[in-house]
Design a protein around this motif. Sequence first.
Motif, PDB file in Angstrom:
ATOM      1  N   THR A  96      38.014  35.482  36.809  1.00  0.00           N
ATOM      2  CA  THR A  96      38.346  34.235  37.505  1.00  0.00           C
ATOM      3  C   THR A  96      38.479  34.466  39.004  1.00  0.00           C
ATOM      4  O   THR A  96      37.971  33.680  39.814  1.00  0.00           O
ATOM      5  CB  THR A  96      39.660  33.660  36.953  1.00  0.00           C
ATOM      6  OG1 THR A  96      39.493  33.350  35.567  1.00  0.00           O
ATOM      7  CG2 THR A  96      40.057  32.407  37.705  1.00  0.00           C
ATOM      8  N   LEU A  97      39.160  35.532  39.390  1.00  0.00           N
ATOM      9  CA  LEU A  97      39.325  35.825  40.816  1.00  0.00           C
ATOM     10  C   LEU A  97      37.976  35.992  41.503  1.00  0.00           C
ATOM     11  O   LEU A  97      37.749  35.477  42.606  1.00  0.00           O
ATOM     12  CB  LEU A  97      40.156  37.090  40.994  1.00  0.00           C
ATOM     13  CG  LEU A  97      41.663  36.953  40.737  1.00  0.00           C
ATOM     14  CD1 LEU A  97      42.313  38.328  40.642  1.00  0.00           C
ATOM     15  CD2 LEU A  97      42.319  36.142  41.855  1.00  0.00           C
ATOM     16  N   VAL A 147      40.110  43.943  42.989  1.00  0.00           N
ATOM     17  CA  VAL A 147      40.469  43.789  41.578  1.00  0.00           C
ATOM     18  C   VAL A 147      40.465  45.129  40.843  1.00  0.00           C
ATOM     19  O   VAL A 147      41.297  45.354  39.937  1.00  0.00           O
ATOM     20  CB  VAL A 147      39.489  42.791  40.907  1.00  0.00           C
ATOM     21  CG1 VAL A 147      39.513  42.930  39.385  1.00  0.00           C
ATOM     22  CG2 VAL A 147      39.820  41.364  41.318  1.00  0.00           C
ATOM     23  N   TRP A 172      41.530  37.185  33.968  1.00  0.00           N
ATOM     24  CA  TRP A 172      42.099  37.073  35.309  1.00  0.00           C
ATOM     25  C   TRP A 172      41.141  37.660  36.349  1.00  0.00           C
ATOM     26  O   TRP A 172      40.896  37.057  37.397  1.00  0.00           O
ATOM     27  CB  TRP A 172      43.442  37.799  35.386  1.00  0.00           C
ATOM     28  CG  TRP A 172      44.602  37.070  34.798  1.00  0.00           C
ATOM     29  CD1 TRP A 172      45.264  37.359  33.638  1.00  0.00           C
ATOM     30  CD2 TRP A 172      45.264  35.919  35.350  1.00  0.00           C
ATOM     31  NE1 TRP A 172      46.281  36.459  33.423  1.00  0.00           N
ATOM     32  CE2 TRP A 172      46.313  35.574  34.456  1.00  0.00           C
ATOM     33  CE3 TRP A 172      45.081  35.151  36.499  1.00  0.00           C
ATOM     34  CZ2 TRP A 172      47.169  34.503  34.692  1.00  0.00           C
ATOM     35  CZ3 TRP A 172      45.938  34.086  36.736  1.00  0.00           C
ATOM     36  CH2 TRP A 172      46.962  33.762  35.829  1.00  0.00           C
ATOM     37  N   VAL A 224      47.642  38.922  41.130  1.00  0.00           N
ATOM     38  CA  VAL A 224      46.827  37.732  41.404  1.00  0.00           C
ATOM     39  C   VAL A 224      47.161  37.130  42.768  1.00  0.00           C
ATOM     40  O   VAL A 224      46.283  37.013  43.642  1.00  0.00           O
ATOM     41  CB  VAL A 224      46.965  36.700  40.273  1.00  0.00           C
ATOM     42  CG1 VAL A 224      46.325  35.369  40.674  1.00  0.00           C
ATOM     43  CG2 VAL A 224      46.321  37.221  38.999  1.00  0.00           C
ATOM     44  N   LEU A 236      45.236  43.136  34.984  1.00  0.00           N
ATOM     45  CA  LEU A 236      44.648  41.797  35.040  1.00  0.00           C
ATOM     46  C   LEU A 236      43.925  41.423  33.754  1.00  0.00           C
ATOM     47  O   LEU A 236      44.100  40.316  33.231  1.00  0.00           O
ATOM     48  CB  LEU A 236      43.669  41.715  36.214  1.00  0.00           C
ATOM     49  CG  LEU A 236      44.261  41.779  37.620  1.00  0.00           C
ATOM     50  CD1 LEU A 236      43.156  41.944  38.649  1.00  0.00           C
ATOM     51  CD2 LEU A 236      45.067  40.523  37.914  1.00  0.00           C
ATOM     52  N   THR A 294      44.023  30.385  34.039  1.00  0.00           N
ATOM     53  CA  THR A 294      43.920  31.344  35.135  1.00  0.00           C
ATOM     54  C   THR A 294      43.309  30.707  36.381  1.00  0.00           C
ATOM     55  O   THR A 294      43.801  30.910  37.502  1.00  0.00           O
ATOM     56  CB  THR A 294      43.083  32.568  34.704  1.00  0.00           C
ATOM     57  OG1 THR A 294      41.784  32.138  34.302  1.00  0.00           O
ATOM     58  CG2 THR A 294      43.727  33.276  33.528  1.00  0.00           C
ATOM     59  N   THR A 322      36.692  41.019  47.008  1.00  0.00           N
ATOM     60  CA  THR A 322      37.603  40.637  45.924  1.00  0.00           C
ATOM     61  C   THR A 322      37.396  41.540  44.718  1.00  0.00           C
ATOM     62  O   THR A 322      38.359  41.978  44.076  1.00  0.00           O
ATOM     63  CB  THR A 322      37.372  39.168  45.527  1.00  0.00           C
ATOM     64  OG1 THR A 322      37.586  38.333  46.674  1.00  0.00           O
ATOM     65  CG2 THR A 322      38.320  38.749  44.410  1.00  0.00           C
ATOM     66  N   VAL A 337      45.118  30.270  40.113  1.00  0.00           N
ATOM     67  CA  VAL A 337      44.491  30.813  41.322  1.00  0.00           C
ATOM     68  C   VAL A 337      44.176  29.679  42.294  1.00  0.00           C
ATOM     69  O   VAL A 337      44.355  29.816  43.518  1.00  0.00           O
ATOM     70  CB  VAL A 337      43.216  31.599  40.967  1.00  0.00           C
ATOM     71  CG1 VAL A 337      42.503  32.054  42.236  1.00  0.00           C
ATOM     72  CG2 VAL A 337      43.556  32.812  40.109  1.00  0.00           C
ATOM     73  N   VAL A 348      44.775  37.223  46.253  1.00  0.00           N
ATOM     74  CA  VAL A 348      44.365  35.968  46.890  1.00  0.00           C
ATOM     75  C   VAL A 348      44.912  35.866  48.310  1.00  0.00           C
ATOM     76  O   VAL A 348      44.194  35.472  49.240  1.00  0.00           O
ATOM     77  CB  VAL A 348      44.831  34.765  46.049  1.00  0.00           C
ATOM     78  CG1 VAL A 348      44.542  33.453  46.778  1.00  0.00           C
ATOM     79  CG2 VAL A 348      44.151  34.758  44.690  1.00  0.00           C
TER      80      VAL A 348
END
Length: 325
Positions: A275-276, A261, A272, A64, A268, A125, A257, A129, A68
Amino acid sequence: MIEMLGVIAPLFVLILLGFAAGFATRFREAIPYLNAFVFYFALPCFIYTSITAAPSVGSFPLAVPLIVLTVTPALAVGLYYLCRGLGGLSKDLAAPVSLAGSFGNVGYFGIPISIGLLGPEAGLTAGIVHMVHNIFFMNGYPLVRTAVLTRAREGSAGSFGELWRGQLWPILRRGLLLNPVFWFMVLSLVVVLTPFGMPDLFNEPVAMLGNTAVPLALFCVGLALHPALQGVRSGAVPLLAVGIGTGVKLLLLPAVTWLAVLPFYDALGPVWAGTLIILAATPSSTTAFIFSEQYDGDGRMAAAVLVGTTGVSLMTLPLVAALLL
């Protein structure tokens, strides 16, 4: 798609309400005070309540912060040099474009949308983040711009020690030690991860304050569109750079992103990972406009990207949400 609009459309109704209120001088003059209330009281309480009320999501994947702190800074730097390469006014305004084209509204938009689409466990989550994202941006941009502008103004006359003591350390202190969002995040994680708990006398007022965060924050976004539109109408911002910043924020950042992922998806899991991607797809933050005003001397470019991303995200956010589900 209709289901996604049902989650996202009320947020834009609040923005439109704030925009309508902004035609009255009394509300425009109140913007700094409303933003201060949101930042120092409502948002910390909202994040605390969202995290402590969220069901457990198991362990914290190290991927995570890796994603980011790799994807977003890389795109911000790339966007900066792209605008520099365009020359002219875009070159001079490359820094605010890179900021507004990568600094998302992960708190006001990202957290409620994540909870609405992924369920209450996304409160934890999205909160984590959000913390990683904001620690980077709310310290990184002021530190870099202050150091660059000071060096450009004074050359090598001053030592790094003087720069650190006089300007950089006060910025870092404000961004961490005096940041209520950071400390409420720390407290919420202590409550979630340890047997320690806060009494109802603390939790209940915090929950009441937290309930005001999202509607008031989005109302403030609507108010902030007025100075933003004035900057666009003035002709002081190149529309090509605005379009590039908007495209990077709403299309390229969530796409990259998503690609980042994929290799870590097993570690994840859907909450997770989702959410990212959702937080990457949020429009620009109003803080980008405030930072650009403070550290660049003119926030009109960041404001123009804020207007562009806020308007276009009404179409892109439901699309991202539909693809996720």
